[in-house]
Design a protein around this motif. Structure first.
Motif, short mmCIF file in Angstrom:
data_model
loop_
_atom_site.label_atom_id
_atom_site.label_comp_id
_atom_site.label_asym_id
_atom_site.label_seq_id
_atom_site.Cartn_x
_atom_site.Cartn_y
_atom_site.Cartn_z
N ILE A 120 33.80 103.78 102.85
CA ILE A 120 34.90 104.50 103.51
C ILE A 120 35.37 103.82 104.80
O ILE A 120 36.58 103.67 104.99
CB ILE A 120 34.53 105.98 103.73
N PRO A 121 34.50 103.39 105.70
CA PRO A 121 35.02 102.74 106.92
C PRO A 121 35.88 101.50 106.61
O PRO A 121 36.90 101.29 107.27
CB PRO A 121 33.75 102.35 107.70
N ASN A 122 35.49 100.71 105.63
CA ASN A 122 36.29 99.55 105.26
C ASN A 122 37.65 99.98 104.73
O ASN A 122 38.68 99.37 105.02
CB ASN A 122 35.58 98.70 104.21
N LEU A 123 37.65 101.01 103.94
CA LEU A 123 38.89 101.53 103.37
C LEU A 123 39.81 102.05 104.48
O LEU A 123 41.01 101.75 104.51
CB LEU A 123 38.57 102.65 102.39
N VAL A 124 39.25 102.80 105.42
CA VAL A 124 40.03 103.34 106.53
C VAL A 124 40.61 102.21 107.38
O VAL A 124 41.78 102.24 107.75
CB VAL A 124 39.18 104.31 107.38
N GLU A 125 39.81 101.20 107.67
CA GLU A 125 40.30 100.07 108.47
C GLU A 125 41.43 99.34 107.77
O GLU A 125 42.40 98.92 108.40
CB GLU A 125 39.16 99.11 108.80
N THR A 126 41.33 99.18 106.47
CA THR A 126 42.39 98.50 105.71
C THR A 126 43.67 99.32 105.77
O THR A 126 44.76 98.77 106.01
CB THR A 126 41.95 98.29 104.25
N VAL A 127 43.56 100.63 105.56
CA VAL A 127 44.74 101.49 105.60
C VAL A 127 45.32 101.53 107.01
O VAL A 127 46.54 101.52 107.20
CB VAL A 127 44.40 102.91 105.09
N LYS A 128 44.45 101.53 108.02
CA LYS A 128 44.88 101.61 109.41
C LYS A 128 45.81 100.45 109.77
O LYS A 128 46.76 100.63 110.52
CB LYS A 128 43.65 101.58 110.33
N GLY A 129 45.56 99.28 109.20
CA GLY A 129 46.40 98.13 109.49
C GLY A 129 47.83 98.31 108.98
O GLY A 129 48.76 97.73 109.54
N TYR A 130 48.02 99.10 107.96
CA TYR A 130 49.35 99.28 107.38
C TYR A 130 49.99 100.61 107.76
O TYR A 130 51.21 100.75 107.74
CB TYR A 130 49.27 99.20 105.85
N ALA A 131 49.17 101.58 108.04
CA ALA A 131 49.67 102.93 108.29
C ALA A 131 49.11 103.47 109.59
O ALA A 131 48.48 104.52 109.63
CB ALA A 131 49.30 103.84 107.12
N SER A 132 49.32 102.73 110.67
CA SER A 132 48.70 103.09 111.95
C SER A 132 49.16 104.45 112.47
O SER A 132 48.41 105.12 113.17
CB SER A 132 48.97 102.01 112.99
N HIS A 133 50.37 104.87 112.13
CA HIS A 133 50.83 106.17 112.62
C HIS A 133 50.33 107.34 111.75
O HIS A 133 50.68 108.48 111.99
CB HIS A 133 52.37 106.20 112.76
N GLU A 134 49.49 107.06 110.77
CA GLU A 134 48.86 108.10 109.95
C GLU A 134 47.46 108.39 110.49
O GLU A 134 46.53 108.67 109.75
CB GLU A 134 48.77 107.65 108.49
N LYS A 135 47.35 108.31 111.79
CA LYS A 135 46.05 108.45 112.46
C LYS A 135 45.33 109.75 112.11
O LYS A 135 44.13 109.77 111.89
CB LYS A 135 46.25 108.34 113.97
N GLU A 136 46.07 110.85 112.02
CA GLU A 136 45.47 112.15 111.73
C GLU A 136 44.78 112.16 110.37
O GLU A 136 43.67 112.65 110.22
CB GLU A 136 46.54 113.24 111.79
N THR A 137 45.43 111.58 109.37
CA THR A 137 44.85 111.51 108.02
C THR A 137 43.57 110.69 108.04
O THR A 137 42.55 111.09 107.46
CB THR A 137 45.86 110.89 107.03
N LEU A 138 43.62 109.55 108.72
CA LEU A 138 42.45 108.67 108.78
C LEU A 138 41.30 109.34 109.53
O LEU A 138 40.14 109.22 109.13
CB LEU A 138 42.83 107.34 109.42
N GLU A 139 41.62 110.07 110.59
CA GLU A 139 40.58 110.76 111.34
C GLU A 139 39.92 111.86 110.50
O GLU A 139 38.72 112.07 110.58
CB GLU A 139 41.16 111.35 112.63
N ARG A 140 40.73 112.56 109.69
CA ARG A 140 40.17 113.60 108.81
C ARG A 140 39.19 113.01 107.81
O ARG A 140 38.16 113.61 107.50
CB ARG A 140 41.29 114.35 108.09
#
Length: 187
Positions: A50-70
């Protein structure tokens, strides 16, 4: 003398029956725990991914912070469940599964993310983990069914309290996870 032998034979037969019932409770409980340990291995692999997945998504969808934090909060909550509390772990896993679905739904809004090799590899690994988890879940639910049926039926129900019978919950998807979400990972 023959009455004494008959009484002794009945007492011995009852003793064997009680020991047999006790052993079945122990066997069923151990099978459930064994089934859960198979699930636990797959869950730990998922937690590590999961952390690797979140970091990958974070690079493309940085303004989706709330989803990633959940997602991270759900992962941490699932990892924090005390070992051995299977019923609480099932609830935490259902919440984690729901938040993971939201990450993959994000990929639809970000074509670059959907085409990212690292994201696709992580998604493939997660699919493999989910398949292993599904097999382990079927085995676990089978052992739970056997355990619960024996503890709630005759003669087990007569001895359930005396032998510390433990009822286990099935590991099923909650109602929200059963809803279809269209996610297309093809490039």
């Amino acid at each position: 003398m023959s009455t004494t032998l008959i009484i002794l034979a009945v007492v011995i037969a009852l003793g064997f029956m009680i020991v047999s019932i006790f052993n079945r409770f122990v066997r069923n409980k151990n099978l459930v725990k064994d089934g859960w340990s198979n699930i636990d291995v797959a869950l730990k692999r998922r937690y590590d991914l999961i952390p690797n997945l979140v970091e990958t998504v974070k690079g493309y969808a940085s303004h989706e912070k709330e989803t990633l934090e959940r997602v991270i909060q759900a992962r941490n909550a699932a990892m924090a469940v005390p070992p051995g509390d299977i019923n609480q772990q099932i609830q935490a896993e259902n919440q984690l599964q729901k938040t993971l679905r939201s990450i993959f739904a994000l990929s639809e809004a970000y074509p670059d993310l959907k085409a990212n090799t690292n994201f696709l590899q992580l998604q493939d690994k997660l699919n493999e983990i989910e398949e292993n988890l599904e097999r382990a879940r079927r085995y676990y639910n089978g052992t739970v069914r056997e355990n619960n049926t024996y503890g709630e039926s005759f003669p087990g129900v007569l001895f359930a309290g005396m032998f510390s019978y433990q009822h286990f919950d099935y590991f099923e998807a909650d109602e929200e996870s059963r809803e279809n979400v269209k996610v297309d990972f093809t490039v």
